[in-house]
Design a protein around this motif. Structure first.
Motif, PDB file in Angstrom:
ATOM      1  N   GLY A   1       0.821  -1.214   0.000  1.00 29.76           N
ATOM      2  CA  GLY A   1       0.000   0.000   0.000  1.00 29.76           C
ATOM      3  C   GLY A   1       0.847   1.252   0.000  1.00 29.76           C
ATOM      4  N   THR A   2       1.954   1.242   0.734  1.00 26.78           N
ATOM      5  CA  THR A   2       2.846   2.415   0.769  1.00 26.78           C
ATOM      6  C   THR A   2       3.423   2.714  -0.610  1.00 26.78           C
ATOM      7  OG1 THR A   2       3.452   1.986   3.067  1.00 26.78           O
ATOM      8  CG2 THR A   2       4.965   3.343   1.777  1.00 26.78           C
ATOM      9  N   ILE A   3       3.869   1.663  -1.290  1.00 26.73           N
ATOM     10  CA  ILE A   3       4.492   1.862  -2.611  1.00 26.73           C
ATOM     11  C   ILE A   3       3.449   2.236  -3.653  1.00 26.73           C
ATOM     12  CG2 ILE A   3       5.865   0.781  -4.421  1.00 26.73           C
ATOM     13  CD1 ILE A   3       7.346   1.390  -1.794  1.00 26.73           C
TER      14      ILE A   3
ATOM     15  N   LEU B   1      14.621   1.871  -8.713  1.00 29.05           N
ATOM     16  CA  LEU B   1      14.951   0.446  -8.850  1.00 29.05           C
ATOM     17  C   LEU B   1      16.110   0.269  -9.822  1.00 29.05           C
ATOM     18  CD1 LEU B   1      11.319  -0.953  -9.191  1.00 29.05           C
ATOM     19  CD2 LEU B   1      12.783  -1.069  -7.169  1.00 29.05           C
ATOM     20  N   PRO B   2      17.082  -0.564  -9.488  1.00 31.37           N
ATOM     21  CA  PRO B   2      18.208  -0.801 -10.398  1.00 31.37           C
ATOM     22  C   PRO B   2      17.795  -1.682 -11.565  1.00 31.37           C
ATOM     23  CG  PRO B   2      18.417  -2.172  -8.439  1.00 31.37           C
ATOM     24  CD  PRO B   2      17.238  -1.272  -8.205  1.00 31.37           C
ATOM     25  N   ALA B   3      18.571  -1.657 -12.629  1.00 39.23           N
ATOM     26  CA  ALA B   3      18.241  -2.380 -13.855  1.00 39.23           C
ATOM     27  C   ALA B   3      18.051  -3.884 -13.663  1.00 39.23           C
ATOM     28  CB  ALA B   3      19.316  -2.111 -14.909  1.00 39.23           C
ATOM     29  N   PRO B   4      18.869  -4.572 -12.837  1.00 38.05           N
ATOM     30  CA  PRO B   4      18.690  -6.030 -12.712  1.00 38.05           C
ATOM     31  C   PRO B   4      17.330  -6.445 -12.167  1.00 38.05           C
ATOM     32  CG  PRO B   4      20.843  -5.364 -11.886  1.00 38.05           C
ATOM     33  CD  PRO B   4      20.072  -4.108 -12.131  1.00 38.05           C
ATOM     34  N   VAL B   5      16.605  -5.537 -11.539  1.00 37.05           N
ATOM     35  CA  VAL B   5      15.286  -5.861 -10.981  1.00 37.05           C
ATOM     36  C   VAL B   5      14.269  -6.120 -12.087  1.00 37.05           C
ATOM     37  CG1 VAL B   5      13.355  -4.864  -9.671  1.00 37.05           C
ATOM     38  CG2 VAL B   5      15.688  -4.663  -8.802  1.00 37.05           C
TER      39      VAL B   5
ATOM     40  N   SER C   1      11.745   4.618  -1.699  1.00 34.47           N
ATOM     41  CA  SER C   1      12.827   4.539  -2.667  1.00 34.47           C
ATOM     42  C   SER C   1      13.660   3.318  -2.356  1.00 34.47           C
ATOM     43  CB  SER C   1      13.703   5.803  -2.594  1.00 34.47           C
ATOM     44  OG  SER C   1      14.837   5.686  -3.440  1.00 34.47           O
ATOM     45  N   PHE C   2      13.988   2.537  -3.379  1.00 34.53           N
ATOM     46  CA  PHE C   2      14.753   1.309  -3.185  1.00 34.53           C
ATOM     47  C   PHE C   2      16.093   1.635  -2.522  1.00 34.53           C
ATOM     48  CE2 PHE C   2      17.450  -2.251  -4.494  1.00 34.53           C
ATOM     49  CZ  PHE C   2      16.639  -3.325  -4.150  1.00 34.53           C
TER      50      PHE C   2
ATOM     51  N   THR D   1      15.827   8.091  -7.025  1.00 36.17           N
ATOM     52  CA  THR D   1      14.530   8.271  -7.674  1.00 36.17           C
ATOM     53  C   THR D   1      14.490   9.568  -8.453  1.00 36.17           C
ATOM     54  OG1 THR D   1      13.603   9.396  -5.763  1.00 36.17           O
ATOM     55  CG2 THR D   1      13.376   7.011  -5.832  1.00 36.17           C
ATOM     56  N   ALA D   2      13.642   9.570  -9.467  1.00 34.58           N
ATOM     57  CA  ALA D   2      13.410  10.803 -10.216  1.00 34.58           C
ATOM     58  C   ALA D   2      12.350  11.620  -9.509  1.00 34.58           C
ATOM     59  CB  ALA D   2      12.951  10.458 -11.629  1.00 34.58           C
TER      60      ALA D   2
END
Length: 561
Positions: A412-414, A459-463, A485-486, A491-492
């Motif tokens: 819910g937070t995300i 999120l990094p690319a490998p995700v 934020s991961f 984050t943008a």
């Protein structure tokens, strides 16, 4: 009988036996063997000559390249990026894939610091100090798919914290001053003023003088433009008949400096609109003629540019400038947006001032700082047009967020964070199966949408992984127990309404080559005396339109045929 030369006697003594044969060869078949030996010797000699020639060409090429590099680099002048230390220009935020956008402040200086510029610009010897005749922020996106060129009107009123750069006059805090006057404190001071006005990080600056515009236009063989009516502006000396022209040399400079001839006869709209037409035409000249990918043509451009160029210290070599040109060459002309900062004119104490129009301008600033493309919003949708690459609108991206942790409410937070950032209202939260690592699955063909989600959440690319489902599914793993934020990710900023950013910005796309410069229809004090003759007086005896001024001045030669 001809006396043999010293060389022939020496060779003959070495090669000939008593009977004239070569002592190293058998007598039988001697002549044939001799001819064969000579052929081998000649072959070896030919190989040696070719080898020497190739070596010479190689050395010559290396020498030429070294000389070219030295010549270009030695011509480049450099200065500090910021007049207020390393933080005075701001800092970029890389995207989820570690890529960073590039923002360059392009400054056209009217300093008239040499005889050539004095001759081109006039008004030499004035003690008014340097001014920025042109200021543009050139934004190249992190993925090099699009670019935005934002013009800042030279007479814009602004405030900045002052500047203290080495080898330049110090400048205390400035309030409600014309932003072009920041150049008095050096180009790094202009960087500070623009950064503090817009909030856009500035990575580089490039400052060119009058001579640079002239030499660049020569180097590309002229810049095609058109005007929709006859135009004459005695201040810039531009005089053109209605129709198409190729501007080269002084005529090119006159066009980009004209402030009374186009639009509403102002710097904030008319002048910048004409400059965008010139620059988009120049860009297409570079791209369609393969200049940016041709070493020979790039040499001509670079040689012309560097003679009149000042850059920040991190760009002070030919290699770095060529690399920057390569980044720009990756962007198609159709994905370059030219825009003018939204301003309005207001009379304050009897004096007209150009001020920022807050709503649209602030959206424009944020869209550039957030690395959001403006070209998709600028191009009208056409049902019959072939599909083109467009920026992904977050409002149509729905994400199913699943909680794979033991922390209640994580999904819910995300999901609420995604909704706050403008993602689709169909975004929803749900419980998922336990997961140790976070993953973002997307269906075939939706990688751009998944990247937009990754960019928003850091999120990094490998995700990211392509899945077999029909929607985008984000599973929150135990490696992301808290926050929006991961961990370790960047984050943008929240997205901006790009349509609002373009409102009142006089937008033009780089592949629009059919737009003629719109000649002003207003009567303005453009420097004609009562008899219609051009005058340099600041207070001409008459006021007329640029088209009427053209008709009144048949004795003045046109700038271009």
């Amino acid at each position: 009988m001809t006396k043999p030369s010293r060389g022939s006697r020496r060779h003959g003594a070495r090669r000939s036996g008593a009977d004239g044969s070569d002592p190293a060869l058998p007598v039988a078949g001697g002549r044939a063997a001799l001819r064969k030996g000579r052929r081998k010797s000649g072959g070896r000699r030919t190989l040696r000559i070719v080898g020497l020639a190739m070596g010479f060409v190689l050395l010559l090429g290396i020498g030429t390249a070294a000389y070219a590099y030295w010549k270009l680099t030695s011509a480049i002048k450099s200065d500090d990026l910021s007049a207020n230390g390393k933080d005075g220009a701001g800092h970029e935020t890389p995207d989820a894939f570690g890529r960073s956008p590039i923002n360059i402040l392009v400054i056209g200086s009217d300093a008239r610091a040499n005889a050539s510029d004095c001759k081109l610009g006039g008004a030499c010897g004035e003690a008014s100090g340097a001014r920025a005749d042109v200021e543009m922020v050139v934004h190249i996106s992190a993925d090099r798919s699009n670019a935005t060129v934002l013009s800042i009107p030279r007479d814009l009123r602004s405030s900045w914290s002052g500047c203290h750069a080495a080898n330049h006059p110090s400048m205390g805090p400035q309030s409600n001053q014309m932003i072009n006057s920041a150049l008095e404190g050096g180009p790094g001071c202009s960087v500070v003023a623009v950064h503090e006005l817009t909030g856009i990080p500035i990575d580089h600056f490039m400052m060119v003088d009058f001579s640079g515009v002239v030499s660049m236009s020569h180097a590309v063989g002229g810049v095609p433009i058109c005007v929709n009516h006859d135009v004459y502006d005695p201040y810039s000396h531009l005089k053109l008949k209605e129709g198409s022209h190729v501007l080269e040399g002084r005529a090119a400079l006159e066009f980009v400096r004209t402030r009374h001839g186009f639009g509403d006869s102002s710097d904030s709209r008319g002048r910048t609109a004409a400059q965008h037409i010139f620059l988009s035409s120049l860009l297409n000249q570079l791209k369609t003629k393969g200049t940016l990918s041709s070493p020979t043509k790039m040499w001509a451009i670079a040689n012309a540019a560097t003679q009149s160029l000042t850059v920040d210290n991190s760009l002070n070599s030919a290699t770095k400038l060529v690399g920057l040109a390569g980044d720009l060459d990756k962007v198609p002309a159709s994905r370059v947006a030219f825009a003018t900062m939204q301003t309005h004119d207001l009379k304050v104490n009897g004096v007209w001032q150009t001020l920022v129009t807050n709503p649209g301008a602030k959206d424009m600033f944020r869209s550039i700082a957030n690395d959001q493309s403006l070209t998709a919003a600028a191009r009208p949708a056409s049902p019959s047009a072939a599909p083109t690459a467009k920026a992904v609108a977050t409002s149509v991206i729905a994400v199913q967020v699943q909680n794979g942790t033991t922390v209640r409410g994580r999904a819910g937070t995300i999901s609420q964070e995604l909704l706050r950032r403008g993602f689709s209202k169909q975004t929803a939260a749900a419980n998922g199966t336990p997961a140790t690592t976070t993953s973002l699955a997307y269906p075939a063909g939706q990688m751009p949408q998944a990247r937009a989600v990754a960019k928003a959440l850091g999120l990094p690319a490998p995700v990211l992984k392509q899945g077999s489902g029909t929607g985008i599914v984000l599973v929150i793993g135990t490696d992301w127990p808290s926050g929006t934020s991961f961990p370790g990710g960047k984050t943008a900023p929240a997205s901006v309404d790009t349509q609002a950013a373009l409102d009142g910005a006089n937008m033009k796309l780089g592949d629009d080559n059919d737009t003629c410069a719109q000649v002003s229809t207003f009567n303005t004090a453009i420097g004609l005396n009562a008899s219609g003759k051009p005058t340099s007086s600041d207070h001409p005896a008459s006021s007329t339109s640029p088209t009427h001024a053209y008709a009144l001045s048949p004795e003045v030669e046109d700038s271009a045929p």
